[in-house]
Every structure is written in structure tokens, then in C-alpha cells.
Design a protein around this motif. Sequence first.
Motif, short mmCIF file in Angstrom:
data_model
loop_
_atom_site.label_atom_id
_atom_site.label_comp_id
_atom_site.label_asym_id
_atom_site.label_seq_id
_atom_site.Cartn_x
_atom_site.Cartn_y
_atom_site.Cartn_z
N LEU A 254 0.84 -1.20 0.00
CA LEU A 254 0.00 0.00 0.00
C LEU A 254 0.87 1.25 0.00
O LEU A 254 0.57 2.24 -0.68
CB LEU A 254 -0.96 0.00 1.19
N ALA A 255 1.98 1.19 0.72
CA ALA A 255 2.92 2.32 0.70
C ALA A 255 3.55 2.48 -0.67
O ALA A 255 3.73 3.60 -1.17
CB ALA A 255 4.00 2.12 1.77
N ALA A 256 3.89 1.36 -1.31
CA ALA A 256 4.46 1.42 -2.66
C ALA A 256 3.44 2.01 -3.64
O ALA A 256 3.80 2.84 -4.50
CB ALA A 256 4.89 0.03 -3.11
N ALA A 257 2.19 1.61 -3.50
CA ALA A 257 1.15 2.14 -4.39
C ALA A 257 0.97 3.64 -4.18
O ALA A 257 0.81 4.40 -5.16
CB ALA A 257 -0.17 1.40 -4.15
N ARG A 258 0.99 4.09 -2.94
CA ARG A 258 0.87 5.53 -2.68
C ARG A 258 2.05 6.30 -3.28
O ARG A 258 1.88 7.35 -3.90
CB ARG A 258 0.77 5.79 -1.18
N LEU A 259 3.24 5.75 -3.11
CA LEU A 259 4.43 6.38 -3.67
C LEU A 259 4.31 6.50 -5.19
O LEU A 259 4.56 7.57 -5.78
CB LEU A 259 5.67 5.56 -3.31
N LEU A 260 3.92 5.42 -5.84
CA LEU A 260 3.83 5.43 -7.30
C LEU A 260 2.71 6.34 -7.77
O LEU A 260 2.80 6.94 -8.85
CB LEU A 260 3.64 4.00 -7.81
N GLY A 261 1.65 6.47 -6.96
CA GLY A 261 0.61 7.43 -7.28
C GLY A 261 1.13 8.86 -7.21
O GLY A 261 0.83 9.69 -8.08
N GLU A 262 1.94 9.14 -6.20
CA GLU A 262 2.54 10.47 -6.07
C GLU A 262 3.48 10.76 -7.24
O GLU A 262 3.58 11.91 -7.70
CB GLU A 262 3.29 10.58 -4.75
N ASP A 277 -3.20 -23.49 -4.58
CA ASP A 277 -3.20 -23.19 -3.14
C ASP A 277 -2.49 -21.87 -2.81
O ASP A 277 -2.03 -21.66 -1.67
CB ASP A 277 -2.55 -24.33 -2.33
N ALA A 278 -2.38 -20.98 -3.79
CA ALA A 278 -1.76 -19.67 -3.53
C ALA A 278 -2.67 -18.83 -2.65
O ALA A 278 -3.89 -18.99 -2.65
CB ALA A 278 -1.52 -18.95 -4.85
N PRO A 279 -2.08 -17.91 -1.86
CA PRO A 279 -2.92 -17.04 -1.04
C PRO A 279 -3.73 -16.09 -1.92
O PRO A 279 -3.22 -15.54 -2.90
CB PRO A 279 -1.89 -16.27 -0.20
N LEU A 280 -4.99 -15.91 -1.57
CA LEU A 280 -5.85 -15.00 -2.31
C LEU A 280 -5.70 -13.59 -1.75
O LEU A 280 -5.55 -13.40 -0.54
CB LEU A 280 -7.30 -15.45 -2.21
N MET A 281 -5.72 -12.61 -2.64
CA MET A 281 -5.68 -11.22 -2.19
C MET A 281 -7.06 -10.87 -1.64
O MET A 281 -8.05 -10.94 -2.36
CB MET A 281 -5.33 -10.28 -3.34
N PRO A 282 -7.15 -10.48 -0.38
CA PRO A 282 -8.46 -10.09 0.16
C PRO A 282 -9.02 -8.88 -0.58
O PRO A 282 -8.28 -8.03 -1.07
CB PRO A 282 -8.14 -9.74 1.62
N ASP A 283 -10.33 -8.83 -0.64
CA ASP A 283 -10.97 -7.71 -1.33
C ASP A 283 -10.60 -6.36 -0.71
O ASP A 283 -10.45 -5.36 -1.41
CB ASP A 283 -12.50 -7.88 -1.32
N ASN A 284 -10.44 -6.34 0.63
CA ASN A 284 -10.10 -5.06 1.26
C ASN A 284 -8.69 -4.61 0.90
O ASN A 284 -8.39 -3.40 0.87
CB ASN A 284 -10.29 -5.13 2.78
N PHE A 285 -7.79 -5.56 0.60
CA PHE A 285 -6.45 -5.22 0.12
C PHE A 285 -6.56 -4.59 -1.27
O PHE A 285 -5.95 -3.54 -1.55
CB PHE A 285 -5.59 -6.48 0.10
N LYS A 286 -7.36 -5.19 -2.13
CA LYS A 286 -7.55 -4.65 -3.48
C LYS A 286 -8.18 -3.26 -3.42
O LYS A 286 -7.79 -2.36 -4.17
CB LYS A 286 -8.39 -5.61 -4.32
N GLN A 287 -9.14 -3.10 -2.54
CA GLN A 287 -9.76 -1.79 -2.40
C GLN A 287 -8.76 -0.78 -1.85
O GLN A 287 -8.77 0.40 -2.24
CB GLN A 287 -10.99 -1.86 -1.49
N GLY A 288 -7.90 -1.23 -0.95
CA GLY A 288 -6.86 -0.36 -0.43
C GLY A 288 -5.91 0.12 -1.53
O GLY A 288 -5.52 1.30 -1.56
N LEU A 289 -5.55 -0.78 -2.45
CA LEU A 289 -4.72 -0.38 -3.58
C LEU A 289 -5.46 0.60 -4.48
O LEU A 289 -4.86 1.57 -4.97
CB LEU A 289 -4.29 -1.62 -4.37
N ARG A 290 -6.75 0.37 -4.66
CA ARG A 290 -7.57 1.29 -5.46
C ARG A 290 -7.58 2.68 -4.83
O ARG A 290 -7.45 3.70 -5.52
CB ARG A 290 -9.00 0.74 -5.56
N ASP A 291 -7.72 2.73 -3.51
CA ASP A 291 -7.75 4.01 -2.82
C ASP A 291 -6.38 4.70 -2.84
O ASP A 291 -6.29 5.93 -2.84
CB ASP A 291 -8.19 3.82 -1.37
N ALA A 292 -5.31 3.90 -2.85
CA ALA A 292 -3.96 4.45 -2.77
C ALA A 292 -3.42 4.94 -4.10
O ALA A 292 -2.58 5.85 -4.14
CB ALA A 292 -3.00 3.40 -2.20
#
Length: 373
Positions: A254-262, A277-292
Motif C-alpha cells: 500500500l505504501a508502494a502504491a501511494r508512492l507510485l501514485g505520487e 493453493d496460492a494465497p488470495l488477495m483479500p478484497d479489502n487489500f484490493k480496495q486499499g490499492l484502489r484508494d492508494a
Amino acid sequence: MSHDNLFCPLRLGQLHLQNRIVMPPMTRSRASQPGDMANAMMATYYAQRAGAGLIIGEGTQIDPLGKGYAWTPGIYSPEQVAGWKQVTDAVHAKGGTMFAQLWHVGRVTHPDNIGGAQPISASAIKADGVKVFVDNGSDAPGFVETVTPRAMTQADIDTVVGQFRQAARNAMDAGFDGIELHAANGYLINQFLDSESNTRTDNYGGSLENRLRFLKEVTEVISAEIGADRVGVRLAPLTTLNGTVDANPEQTYLAAARLLGELNVTYLHIAEADWDDAPLMPDNFKQGLRDAFPNTLIYAGKYDGERARAALKAGWADMIGFGRPFVANPDLPNRLRHGYPWAPHDPATLFGGAEQGLIDYPVYQASTEPQPA
């Protein structure tokens, strides 16, 4: 289908894309030897797939020391630039848009691939259990384990930042519409980002701000060289490929996404972990990236048409990458539009070889097509 969100046009910086379908980067190891040059066969391969809204070329090393696997292409010599020019010309002739993926593998290599040199990385930590494909010219080509790299000095860092800048300029000279910075999947930039592969005690290690510094510096110089509207960045928040692990991936990415947005890069390309069996990205993580991140978001990882359309509808993705489906389906956008079946790829021809398994997959034949509903 009266309205299909996969086929809505999209503006990407100054570019106008015909649909939301991305052909993501996929290593195919068919560059001409010696010299690691893109060639006419690769031009045919990419031109066949120009129906994608955006093609991102396979990982392309910015320097001989950045090469991780045998027979992958580079973009640091005049001959390599000329080789890529025939590829971009072929894609543009078919109405396509293509970015180059700029790549330095760091520790994910072996001396046999880099002229006998010791690999470089953020820290002198071996990627345990990771194997790479080598061709040393004497033994039979095959997979070998990586070796312990040396930690990069400040001079090394400055050199590699400059190599990324020059590679971006070379990509423009080769006719690409932009570049994607490969900061995912355990390669060099990812080795600085993730906490478990970076034990530095200088300005590039320790705190999250410091671990982001190398990504920031590379992005800044590339953006200054060719314009941030022609720069995308690929990240892989939950992957453990090639041995990179982060202790707190949501915080880090999320910090990397904010930096790249800036820094206002034109897109962020998220590689989801896609093995069994890979870990799934939670929807709130995806929404966090969208917000960032305020610009275009691309996701890739085992998407089919239904999942892709749902992701676009949910709003956390603007474009969807379809990786291996593009290998065996050069007309994948048409198949997605009409619901036609997808051909399977031959795993034996994914890496290396010649035309078989690269440019001999057929398009879906109209004579056998069912009528769309």
C-alpha cells in the motif's frame, strides 16, 4: 452482448486503448543468439496478439548482469534496439499498443548467464532453492541453483539506476509506446522492497521508507527520461516467487502504491499469486490499492472472462491481464467477446525452441463457430 465492460475503450496517459484486455509479460526464451536479440519470429508472435488493448513485452534485461535465464532478450545494445524495432513495427501495423518490460533479475541468476560474474542484490542473501535456466556454451542447457550474490554498493546502485534510465530511452528508440518497470516476482527491485531479502543498514534498508528508495529512484529517473505517462510498474504483493518474502505485505505494498501514485506513473500492474493453493488477495487489500493509486490498475492471475468482468464491475481493476491463455489463443480478445472456447497450450514449448508452440497456434475458425447468443 449489448455492453461488455472488457471492450470499453480506455485512455492510458496519452494513449487510447481499444479494450481492457492486457497481454502480460511472459518469458518465452526465443531471442536470437549470440546477442540476446528480438527477432522476426517474435515480431510475428506479438503481432498475432495485437487485438489486446495493451501488450506488455516479455522481461527484457537492461544490462548483461541483469540476465536471469538463457535466451531472453536485452535492450542495451544497438542490435537489440533494432531487433525490438521490428517487433513494435509489426504490432503497430496491426493497430496494437506495446510497452517494454524492463528487467534486472539481481540475485535470480547464475554466473553462467552473466559472463562468470557474481550476481548482485540488495543484500548478500542466496535465493534458497531457486533454479534458473542456463546455457554456458559447453554443457547441455539446463537448470542450476542460484548462488550467493554480493550486496550492492552505492556505486552499483547508481550504475543500475542509470542503466534503467538508458533502457527506457532505448525502448522509446525501439518504438515502444511506454515501459513497465518489473518490480515483482523476486527480481532486483523486489529484493530491495521485501523485508526478508533486504538486511541493509544504509539508506536502502531497514525502514519501509528506505526499502522503497530504490524503486523511487528508478521510477523517478525513468519518468524524467520518457514521461511518467509512459511508465507502468508491476508489483506482486503476495507472491513468494524466487524467495522474496515480506513480513507485512499489505503495509509495504500500500505504501508502494501511494508512492507510485505520487510519482504519477500511468499504471500499476498487480501480479496475483496464481499457483495451486496460492494465497488470495483479500478484497479489502484490493480496495486499499484502489484508494492508494489514482491511475490505471491492471490485475493478472488466472482470470477467465467471468472473473475479469466481475473485477472491472467491482471497480478495483481497470484492465485485466490474461497470461498463458494468450499463448495458445492469439485471437483471445475475439474469443472473450463471443464466448468461444480457449485452446490449451503445450507446456513443453513454453520456453525455448522455434516456431512450434509460439506462432503456430490457430485462430478460432468461423466455420465451426456457434452463433453467439
